[in-house]
Scaffold this active site. Sequence first.
Site, PDB file in Angstrom:
ATOM      1  N   CYS A 199     115.732  44.032  67.345  1.00  0.00           N
ATOM      2  CA  CYS A 199     114.285  43.519  67.590  1.00  0.00           C
ATOM      3  C   CYS A 199     114.208  41.925  67.543  1.00  0.00           C
ATOM      4  CB  CYS A 199     113.177  44.385  66.850  1.00  0.00           C
ATOM      5  SG  CYS A 199     113.606  44.500  65.158  1.00  0.00           S
TER       6      CYS A 199
ATOM      7  N   GLU B 114     106.371  48.563  64.170  1.00  0.00           N
ATOM      8  CA  GLU B 114     107.036  47.402  64.726  1.00  0.00           C
ATOM      9  C   GLU B 114     107.409  47.637  65.970  1.00  0.00           C
ATOM     10  OE1 GLU B 114     107.332  44.643  63.029  1.00  0.00           O
ATOM     11  OE2 GLU B 114     106.337  45.513  61.290  1.00  0.00           O
TER      12      GLU B 114
HETATM   13  P1  NDP Z   1     111.146  54.648  72.089  1.00  0.00           P
HETATM   14  O1  NDP Z   1     109.950  53.801  71.558  1.00  0.00           O
HETATM   15  O2  NDP Z   1     110.951  55.529  73.070  1.00  0.00           O
HETATM   16  O3  NDP Z   1     111.717  55.426  70.462  1.00  0.00           O
HETATM   17  C1  NDP Z   1     111.465  55.158  69.389  1.00  0.00           C
HETATM   18  C2  NDP Z   1     111.168  56.404  68.569  1.00  0.00           C
HETATM   19  O4  NDP Z   1     109.864  56.726  69.142  1.00  0.00           O
HETATM   20  C3  NDP Z   1     112.166  57.440  68.596  1.00  0.00           C
HETATM   21  O5  NDP Z   1     112.339  58.077  67.478  1.00  0.00           O
HETATM   22  C4  NDP Z   1     111.638  58.214  69.684  1.00  0.00           C
HETATM   23  O6  NDP Z   1     112.167  59.329  69.565  1.00  0.00           O
HETATM   24  C5  NDP Z   1     110.232  58.229  69.224  1.00  0.00           C
HETATM   25  N1  NDP Z   1     109.384  58.639  70.307  1.00  0.00           N
HETATM   26  C6  NDP Z   1     109.409  58.521  71.665  1.00  0.00           C
HETATM   27  N2  NDP Z   1     107.978  58.923  71.975  1.00  0.00           N
HETATM   28  C7  NDP Z   1     107.328  59.304  71.286  1.00  0.00           C
HETATM   29  C8  NDP Z   1     106.029  60.028  71.271  1.00  0.00           C
HETATM   30  N3  NDP Z   1     105.161  59.976  72.305  1.00  0.00           N
HETATM   31  N4  NDP Z   1     105.488  60.145  69.942  1.00  0.00           N
HETATM   32  C9  NDP Z   1     106.128  59.917  68.977  1.00  0.00           C
HETATM   33  N5  NDP Z   1     107.486  59.387  68.666  1.00  0.00           N
HETATM   34  C10 NDP Z   1     107.938  58.943  69.787  1.00  0.00           C
HETATM   35  O7  NDP Z   1     112.151  53.460  72.224  1.00  0.00           O
HETATM   36  P2  NDP Z   1     113.576  53.922  72.976  1.00  0.00           P
HETATM   37  O8  NDP Z   1     114.636  54.433  71.862  1.00  0.00           O
HETATM   38  O9  NDP Z   1     113.480  54.748  74.215  1.00  0.00           O
HETATM   39  O10 NDP Z   1     113.963  52.432  73.609  1.00  0.00           O
HETATM   40  C11 NDP Z   1     113.434  51.893  74.550  1.00  0.00           C
HETATM   41  C12 NDP Z   1     113.090  50.521  74.441  1.00  0.00           C
HETATM   42  O11 NDP Z   1     112.423  50.280  73.236  1.00  0.00           O
HETATM   43  C13 NDP Z   1     114.526  49.677  74.191  1.00  0.00           C
HETATM   44  O12 NDP Z   1     115.161  49.260  75.314  1.00  0.00           O
HETATM   45  C14 NDP Z   1     113.719  48.518  73.256  1.00  0.00           C
HETATM   46  O13 NDP Z   1     113.261  47.346  74.469  1.00  0.00           O
HETATM   47  C15 NDP Z   1     112.352  48.757  72.825  1.00  0.00           C
HETATM   48  N6  NDP Z   1     113.163  49.229  71.238  1.00  0.00           N
HETATM   49  C16 NDP Z   1     112.851  48.531  70.258  1.00  0.00           C
HETATM   50  C17 NDP Z   1     112.776  48.718  68.893  1.00  0.00           C
HETATM   51  C18 NDP Z   1     112.739  47.684  67.991  1.00  0.00           C
HETATM   52  O14 NDP Z   1     113.409  47.572  66.853  1.00  0.00           O
HETATM   53  N7  NDP Z   1     112.111  46.582  68.366  1.00  0.00           N
HETATM   54  C19 NDP Z   1     113.675  49.742  68.552  1.00  0.00           C
HETATM   55  C20 NDP Z   1     114.174  50.668  69.759  1.00  0.00           C
HETATM   56  C21 NDP Z   1     113.568  50.379  70.947  1.00  0.00           C
HETATM   57  P3  NDP Z   1     113.310  59.846  70.603  1.00  0.00           P
HETATM   58  O15 NDP Z   1     114.251  58.991  70.758  1.00  0.00           O
HETATM   59  O16 NDP Z   1     114.067  61.029  70.029  1.00  0.00           O
HETATM   60  O17 NDP Z   1     112.870  60.259  72.182  1.00  0.00           O
END
Ligand code: NDP
Length: 483
Positions: free
Chosen positions: A282, A248
């Site tokens: 989201c 998602e």
């Molecule tokens: P990310 O996609 O970076 O993070 C989501 C999860 O993925 C976190 O647990 C993160 O860990 C993990 N992650 C990051 N990089 C990797 C990787 N290479 N391999 C595996 N897991 C990984 O989102 P952000 O938190 O940085 O948010 C950035 C933007 O993403 C927001 O501004 C928003 O636009 C979008 N977002 C959308 C969401 C939704 O519900 N649709 C939810 C969250 C974000 P860690 O945080 O520890 O780096």
Amino acid sequence: MAQNFKNYIAGEWVAGDAAIENRNPSDLSDVIGHYAQASSAQLDAALDAAHSAQREWAAYPLERKQNVLMAIGNELMARAEELGTLLSREEGKPFAEGKGEVFRAGQFFTYYAAEVLRQIGDTADSVRPGVEIDVRREPVGVVAVISPWNFPTATASWKIAPALAFGNAVIWKPANLTPASAYALTEIISRQDIPKGLFSLVMGSGGSVGQRLVESPAVNAISFTGSVPVGKGIAAAAIQNLTKVQMEMGSKNALAVMDDANLDLAVTLALGGAFGGTGQKCTASSRLVVHEGIHDAFVEKLVAGAQAMVVDHALKDGTQIGPVVSEGQLAENLAWVEKGRAEGAELACGGERLNRDTEGYYMSPGVFLNTTNQMEINREEMFAPLTSVIKVGSYDEALSVVNDTRFGLTSGIVTQSLARATHFRRNARTGVVTVNLPTAGTDYHVPFGGRGESSYGAREQGSYAAEFYTTVKTAYISAGAPE
Ligand code: NDP
């Protein structure tokens, strides 16, 4: 002195190679704790233990598994106030939303406790005489859960609960911005009657622990919620091992407000949908597609409503919008405000950093007017307390603007016309569609997911989750040669 919190790996609480500090975005002087960061060796130990634990768990009698899920769900609901306070303290959403989230997380577990008993297959006669067929679902194996910070308890729970209910082991990598909620849920799970290693918590950064987890051939399935770029990277890693993946990701949800809408209802839905959770959902209503016949009256009330919203400490009585989650997110939000202005949008209110009694990442809710759907602020996910109004001349134009996006998670229409509501429900290209309801806010017993760049793979939630968390086995049975 802030406490140190460990990871839960292969049935033991273990310190990490390093630790991160978790600070309250409503009050930067408040350190919630220090959270261990798992090493590569610890992640490998979690994966090693998960496989044998999964086989043991899958063989548990049904009611024994059901009791585990029920106990987790009941405890979350009973402690919603306490754990909701912790969630709001670390994530920044107002207390009512934090408490509601923890309660909802409990409901995911109790719902899936019931699903444990509802795993019923199919039977058929074979085309071959004397042969019968039994089709049933089996666990997929070891599931990696990678969850975001914006719903730290609920999103993880709607992945962990079905994973366990369908007989799988779980390795959970939560977002590093919200480790306290992850620790609290893990602490509850760790006290249950489960095999050692069935459930592991591996806190650590996405780029290190997360990346190693998704690249591991020992993982059978990955369920991810987060951003599109990270999702694409995870899919690329998963395909190397042909690992099953469900994701998602981003969205650009639109709420269409028709000229026949109840004006007050439309404004209430727009304000709640745009600014609930500080806009960090989201399902947020980030595009308000408004018919010209109601546009001026709607905008007047919308802007007045946004200006009246109380932005303050997440745990303060009366707060409607808490702080943004982090300094980085706040900087991005303010950059979006500048970008919108540079593109020619008119900022009618908000969009500014605010100071409160405690130092935090506060921002006033912003409304952009006179925007077009081609502007970047209407094409990219902002994840901010910002929304844009797009004026349209007809229902048909509204529908075409709603659908003009590379995402497709939720959409909504506010109208009193059955004909328009019906047409919209059938023609909006999103996974979730709402009529006279906000674009945000979904149930827990029915599927959730989107289209385009919003989702990839099988749907989450409800009985549809079986598709992702199980694999189908078709058995052919013959009675053998007659004696
Ligand atoms: P990310 O996609 O970076 O993070 C989501 C999860 O993925 C976190 O647990 C993160 O860990 C993990 N992650 C990051 N990089 C990797 C990787 N290479 N391999 C595996 N897991 C990984 O989102 P952000 O938190 O940085 O948010 C950035 C933007 O993403 C927001 O501004 C928003 O636009 C979008 N977002 C959308 C969401 C939704 O519900 N649709 C939810 C969250 C974000 P860690 O945080 O520890 O780096």
